[in-house]
Design a protein around this motif. Structure first.
Motif: not given
Length: 182
Positions: A82-100
């Motif tokens: 139902g979702f991509d667990q690693a992708g979800y983590l990466a999205k939150v980390v990217a947003e918080a760090t300002g990385l693409p």
């Protein structure tokens, strides 16, 4: 600088440069991750990602990654889960760090056996050529790979090998949990 290695990294060479798991992969964390991955408890993902940022922050500053890539999930497994667990983590980390976030840079092109049920040597063979990167030079030299669990490094190595084919020079990883490298 003195290096500290997990059992796995002190025993074998890897394609990636360095990485860190935030929590030990024990029974309690295994149960927690199952609730996240198979139970769809995305609030667990928010907690995990914040822990990765907080406790991996010193490493992130030292590594200076230019972009974030999650370990790809096969579309069939994503439909089931139902979702991509690693992708979800990466999205939150990217947003918080300002990385693409590297969306669409790599895909998992084949369904493989679950890594957790395989011995270390079989894990590497299981993942051989299972990831495919978007063609061309990615213009990224230092990449941060995000996944939920690191045990033997086979998954991160397979992703790193493919990323290096596309010009990435240094690859670092952050995971929620790290095992003993059995």
């Amino acid at each position: 600088m003195e290096k500290e290695y997990c059992q796995d990294c002190s025993r074998r060479e890897h394609v990636f440069d360095e990485g860190r798991g935030i929590f030990d992969y024990d029974e309690r964390m295994r149960a927690s991750l199952l609730k996240y991955k198979d139970g769809g408890r995305r609030e667990y993902g928010d907690f995990y990602a914040q822990a990765m940022i907080r406790y991996g922050g010193i490493d992130l500053r030292r590594w200076r990654p230019q972009a974030v890539l999650s370990v790809p999930i096969h579309p069939r497994k994503k439909r089931i889960r139902g979702f991509d667990q690693a992708g979800y983590l990466a999205k939150v980390v990217a947003e918080a760090t300002g990385l693409p976030l590297c969306c669409g840079y790599m895909r998992k092109k084949s369904v493989t056996s679950a890594q957790k049920s395989l011995e270390a040597s079989i894990r590497r063979k299981n993942l051989k050529n299972s990831f495919e990167g978007r063609e061309g030079d990615w213009q990224i030299r230092r990449l941060l790979v995000i996944d939920d669990v690191y045990t033997t490094g086979s998954t991160v190595d397979a992703v790193s090998e493919e990323a290096k084919r596309h010009g990435v020079e240094n690859i670092y990883f952050l995971t929620v949990c790290i095992g003993r490298g059995d």
